[in-house]
Design an enzyme around this catalytic site. Structure first.
Site, short mmCIF file in Angstrom:
data_model
loop_
_atom_site.label_atom_id
_atom_site.label_comp_id
_atom_site.label_asym_id
_atom_site.label_seq_id
_atom_site.Cartn_x
_atom_site.Cartn_y
_atom_site.Cartn_z
N PRO A 1 0.82 -1.21 0.00
CA PRO A 1 0.00 0.00 0.00
C PRO A 1 0.86 1.26 0.00
CG PRO A 1 -0.01 -1.01 2.18
CD PRO A 1 0.76 -1.92 1.29
N ASP A 2 0.41 2.28 -0.69
CA ASP A 2 1.13 3.56 -0.59
C ASP A 2 0.63 4.27 0.67
OD1 ASP A 2 -1.31 4.50 -1.23
OD2 ASP A 2 -0.74 5.40 -3.13
N PHE A 3 1.09 5.48 0.89
CA PHE A 3 0.79 6.12 2.16
C PHE A 3 -0.62 6.70 2.27
CE2 PHE A 3 5.00 7.19 4.40
CZ PHE A 3 5.22 5.84 4.54
N ARG A 4 -1.00 7.45 1.25
CA ARG A 4 -2.15 8.33 1.45
C ARG A 4 -3.40 8.00 0.65
NH1 ARG A 4 -2.23 11.34 5.88
NH2 ARG A 4 -0.27 12.37 6.29
N ASN B 1 10.94 3.93 -2.99
CA ASN B 1 10.42 2.79 -2.24
C ASN B 1 11.52 2.13 -1.43
OD1 ASN B 1 8.03 3.38 -3.48
ND2 ASN B 1 8.37 1.96 -5.16
N ASP C 1 11.33 -1.19 -0.34
CA ASP C 1 10.98 -2.61 -0.25
C ASP C 1 11.96 -3.55 -0.96
OD1 ASP C 1 10.33 -2.14 -3.00
OD2 ASP C 1 8.33 -1.52 -2.40
N HIS D 1 15.35 6.76 -0.28
CA HIS D 1 14.81 6.75 1.09
C HIS D 1 15.30 5.56 1.90
CE1 HIS D 1 11.18 9.50 -0.09
NE2 HIS D 1 12.34 10.11 -0.15
#
Ligand code: ZN
Length: 265
Positions: A52-55, A127, A129, A144
């Site tokens: 899932p993304d954040f927003r 990302n 991940d 990040h």
């Protein structure tokens, strides 16, 4: 062949007159004509793998279970939380950011294929991940950081993902020195890891074609990098509108996995 354009306006007009099939053809030609193609990707690249993304509507923050709901989402992934409420930080982190079993999707595989065939110089991603590497990409700049690596805050010894996600202690502790082991992830309130960001800057500066995927470019480091780009062609693949849609030569408002696998077919 894509012709040479006298002005930006002329180029813009030409690309915006193309049908969907012609756009894909033009995309292929741009890739083959360019000397340095770079991909800059955001959360949208991983959502097709189920991360899932954040927003967004199905984003991480809306799925969050009850015990975390009274906190601001940015707080739970901030350096203030890591240092101030360390147990809470790791509880949230373990429950939401474990991507060890997640598999890459068509977009990751297409990008890895483009790199191995010599069409793509590198991937810059927001990302954390590790899915690009899992798909086989070699030059990946994770601006990040990544959840797959961790380090001791005191002796800097490195630990893999299992160490933190499977730790029996609420706060993972370094066996060598007893201090906290934390993820190599840039939290809210921290500066970006400089080697990755410097490499990303270098890639963007050298690029004559920048493909941007899965990010709205609203804020942050990806937006900065996109603005720095001064090469010839910008291509955007994003379901939603992005800040730079007007600047882009080609815009695909579709699934990034679909567009990229079509491209490499
Ligand atoms: Zn240590």
């Amino acid at each position: 062949m894509i012709k040479e354009f006298r002005t930006e306006k002329e180029k813009h007009k030409y690309f915006h007159s193309l049908s969907d099939a012609q756009k894909m053809e033009a995309f292929r030609e741009i890739i083959t004509q360019s000397a340095c193609v770079v991909f800059l990707g955001g959360a949208g690249v991983s959502t097709e793998s189920g991360i899932p993304d954040f927003r967004s509507k199905n984003g991480l923050y809306r799925k969050t279970d009850r015990r975390f709901r009274r906190y601001q989402p940015e707080y739970l992934l901030s350096s203030n939380c890591l240092w101030g409420e360390t147990k809470l930080f790791f509880e949230y982190y373990r429950a939401n950011l474990d991507a060890r079993l997640v598999q890459p999707n068509a977009a990751h595989y297409a990008l890895a294929q483009m790199e191995s065939e010599g069409w793509l110089k590198g991937v810059i991603t927001q990302n954390i991940d590790g899915l690009h590497q899992k798909a086989g990409s070699m030059n990946v700049q994770e601006i990040h950081g990544t959840t797959l690596r961790n380090h001791c805050v005191s002796c800097l010894k490195e630990y893999g993902a299992d160490f933190v996600f499977d730790s029996p202690d609420p706060i993972p502790k370094c066996p060598a020195c007893g201090r906290m082991v934390r993820p190599d992830v840039t939290l809210y309130g921290e500066t970006l890891p400089s080697p990755a960001y410097d490499n990303a800057l270098d890639l963007v500066n050298r690029a004559d074609c920048l493909i941007i995927g899965g990010t709205s470019l609203e804020v942050g480091s990806a937006a900065q990098l996109a603005h720095i780009f001064h090469g010839k062609y910008m291509i955007i693949i994003n379901k939603g509108k992005t800040r730079l849609t007007g600047r882009a030569d080609l815009v695909f408002r579709e699934s990034i996995g679909k567009v990229l696998s079509e491209l490499v077919k």
